[in-house]
Design a protein around this motif. Structure first.
Motif, PDB file in Angstrom:
ATOM      1  N   ALA A   7       0.823  -1.211   0.000  1.00  0.00           N
ATOM      2  CA  ALA A   7       0.000   0.000   0.000  1.00  0.00           C
ATOM      3  C   ALA A   7       0.854   1.258   0.000  1.00  0.00           C
ATOM      4  N   PHE A  11       0.609   2.630  -3.821  1.00  0.00           N
ATOM      5  CA  PHE A  11      -0.364   3.716  -3.806  1.00  0.00           C
ATOM      6  C   PHE A  11       0.179   4.991  -3.163  1.00  0.00           C
ATOM      7  N   GLY A  12       1.102   4.835  -2.241  1.00  0.00           N
ATOM      8  CA  GLY A  12       1.644   5.996  -1.548  1.00  0.00           C
ATOM      9  C   GLY A  12       2.975   6.433  -2.129  1.00  0.00           C
ATOM     10  N   LEU A  30      -5.896   3.776   2.999  1.00  0.00           N
ATOM     11  CA  LEU A  30      -6.019   4.458   1.711  1.00  0.00           C
ATOM     12  C   LEU A  30      -7.390   5.111   1.555  1.00  0.00           C
ATOM     13  N   GLN A  33      -7.855   8.447   3.295  1.00  0.00           N
ATOM     14  CA  GLN A  33      -7.201   9.583   2.640  1.00  0.00           C
ATOM     15  C   GLN A  33      -8.097  10.221   1.589  1.00  0.00           C
ATOM     16  N   THR A  98      -1.110  12.191   3.790  1.00  0.00           N
ATOM     17  CA  THR A  98      -2.022  11.574   2.812  1.00  0.00           C
ATOM     18  C   THR A  98      -1.258  11.313   1.509  1.00  0.00           C
ATOM     19  N   PHE A 100      -1.269   8.891  -0.663  1.00  0.00           N
ATOM     20  CA  PHE A 100      -2.035   8.417  -1.817  1.00  0.00           C
ATOM     21  C   PHE A 100      -2.604   9.613  -2.582  1.00  0.00           C
ATOM     22  N   ARG A 103       0.144  11.259  -4.481  1.00  0.00           N
ATOM     23  CA  ARG A 103       0.470  10.531  -5.721  1.00  0.00           C
ATOM     24  C   ARG A 103      -0.531  10.892  -6.815  1.00  0.00           C
ATOM     25  N   PHE A 287      -0.600   2.532 -11.784  1.00  0.00           N
ATOM     26  CA  PHE A 287      -0.817   1.887 -10.491  1.00  0.00           C
ATOM     27  C   PHE A 287      -0.646   0.364 -10.513  1.00  0.00           C
ATOM     28  N   ILE A 319      -8.199   1.267  -5.474  1.00  0.00           N
ATOM     29  CA  ILE A 319      -7.923   0.576  -4.214  1.00  0.00           C
ATOM     30  C   ILE A 319      -8.524  -0.831  -4.223  1.00  0.00           C
TER      31      ILE A 319
END
Length: 450
Positions: A7, A11-12, A30, A33, A98, A100, A103, A287, A319
């Motif tokens: 994660a 994602f981060g 996630l 956020q 935050t 994510f 990104r 992603f 997600i």
């Protein structure tokens, strides 16, 4: 821990072992956020748009005077202002709770990019662009983000739409009567179709480019060349520059309604099925991996179309994608990603000039992609021998920072997949100094992927 690590990497923007230990449920982490409507905000700038316009005027006056000292002084002010904005943005990215959302900000800022590389005189306009056109809409509707982009001084300047005039407009006729030829500029219209909405393979032709350019005439700037100091610089629609008559784009007729023509056309383009697929493919590639599975692309495209480009719902879909959690797929970290990931291990209290210089050295300076296409997002874009050698050299400098913060290489093993632990322990158990061990870990293959 594998899901948590996945994660924060996928994602981060990377995390320290302390942060990893604090995450109980990675998917909930996630989701929280993107549930925060203020998550994309960042601290206010130390300067204003009026200051930037005053600097434009000062620079222009210095050049007109030919005074070399005045030119250098104005250029130095412009560089300092830009650097302040750049370091503020990096500081926020490295310290953000935050990541994510950050990104996503970086992704959309690169997708709808402006570039200092093409027009250095834009200066801190690029910072205002990300703050004002991208961040407020990163969890909103895509069409609202594209409209904000189209009407922002940075984009109007970068792709020249501010200088585009309808050939049959009153403004063009007046210019011709004075012996000046001013006319249509198709740059923004072409990139809006090719890069921002329908994609390179989209269902449009040169006639659509021209018609869209005519639709968008009159979308220009106010207050960017001196004038009333009380007037807020920014976008304005000038009817006298707008091409009269109806236009036809992608088979749809747009009657002459002035500014509304452009707003309606942009919304229609953002809602087009080709746009949904183009954006979905790009998001899946970012992603999941460089060749994302068709199933993931189709799922994202379906949500994009059914929600009319609701970016919060699309982020939620990312997600929930099983393919995005597949640990067998991986993305090579871009230079910015890599440096930010290292610095998030031990965030410095203040980001200094060498960080920005390191990104330039790795050919990934903030807000300066080489073309309107933005920076590349694949292994082939960043894994050439020169780039890898530069990363290895920079790894030693970054290792010095981590060592000063008290980190040892073995403590950082939790930041790379467990499948790499045994081979890394074998190397770290050798005769290398503790600093070299840290450099090897953050500069080696295991840390280059997310």
């Amino acid at each position: 821990m594998d899901a948590t690590l996945h994660a924060v990497r996928r994602f981060g923007l990377g995390a320290s072992p302390h942060e990893l230990a604090a995450i109980v449920d990675p998917q909930s982490w996630l989701s929280r956020q993107i549930g925060d409507r203020h998550a994309a905000r960042m601290p206010a700038s130390n300067s204003s748009m009026q200051e930037l316009v005053a600097l434009f005027d000062e620079t222009r006056a210095a050049r007109q005077s030919g005074d070399e000292n005045a030119i250098k002084a104005a250029q130095r002010k412009a560089r300092d202002l830009l650097l302040d904005e750049l370091l503020l943005a990096l500081q926020h990215r490295i310290h953000s709770p935050t990541p994510f959302v950050e990104r996503l900000v970086a992704f959309w800022s690169n997708h709808l990019c402006v570039s200092l590389a093409a027009k250095p005189n834009m200066g801190a306009l690029a910072a205002w662009y990300e703050r004002d056109a991208i961040r407020p809409h990163v969890l909103g509707r895509y069409e609202d983000m594209v409209l904000a982009s189209a009407q922002h001084p940075a984009m109007l300047t970068y792709l020249d739409n501010a200088a585009s005039i309808g050939p049959r407009s009153r403004g063009a006729q007046r210019a011709q009567s004075r012996g000046r030829n001013r006319g249509l500029n198709e740059n923004y219209a072409r990139e809006l179709l090719e890069l921002h909405t329908l994609g390179v393979e989209g269902p449009y032709g040169q006639q659509d480019v021209e018609q869209l350019a005519r639709i968008l005439t009159g979308w220009t700037l106010r207050g960017m060349r001196g004038g009333d100091p009380q007037q807020e610089p920014g976008y304005v629609f000038r009817p006298q520059l707008h091409e009269p008559g109806s236009k036809t784009l992608l088979g749809k007729r747009y009657p002459e309604t002035g500014e509304t023509e452009g707003i309606e056309a942009i919304r229609d383009l953002c809602r087009h099925p080709a746009t949904a697929h183009f954006i979905a493919d790009k998001l899946a590639r970012h992603f999941i991996n460089d060749r994302p599975p068709t199933s993931a692309v189709e799922r994202i495209a379906e949500v994009f179309a059914s929600t009319q480009g609701d970016l919060r719902e699309i982020a939620r879909t990312l997600i929930d994608l099983e393919e995005a959690w597949d640990t067998d797929s991986a993305k090579f970290r871009s230079p910015q990603d890599w440096i930010v990931a290292v610095l998030r291990i031990a965030p410095p209290p203040e980001i200094q000039r060498p960080v920005a210089a390191a990104m330039r050295q790795l050919r990934h300076p903030v807000w300066a992609p080489p073309s309107p296409k933005g920076f590349g997002d694949t292994l082939a874009d960043w894994a050439d021998p020169d780039s890898l050698m530069n990363r290895a050299e920079l790894a030693r400098q970054l290792a010095r920072h981590l060592k000063r913060a008290g980190w040892q290489a073995k403590e950082l093993l939790s930041l790379v997949p467990e499948s790499r632990h045994s081979e890394l322990r074998a190397v770290l158990g050798g005769d290398l100094s503790s600093r070299d061990q840290v450099a090897l870990l953050v500069g080696g293959p295991a840390f280059q992927w997310r």
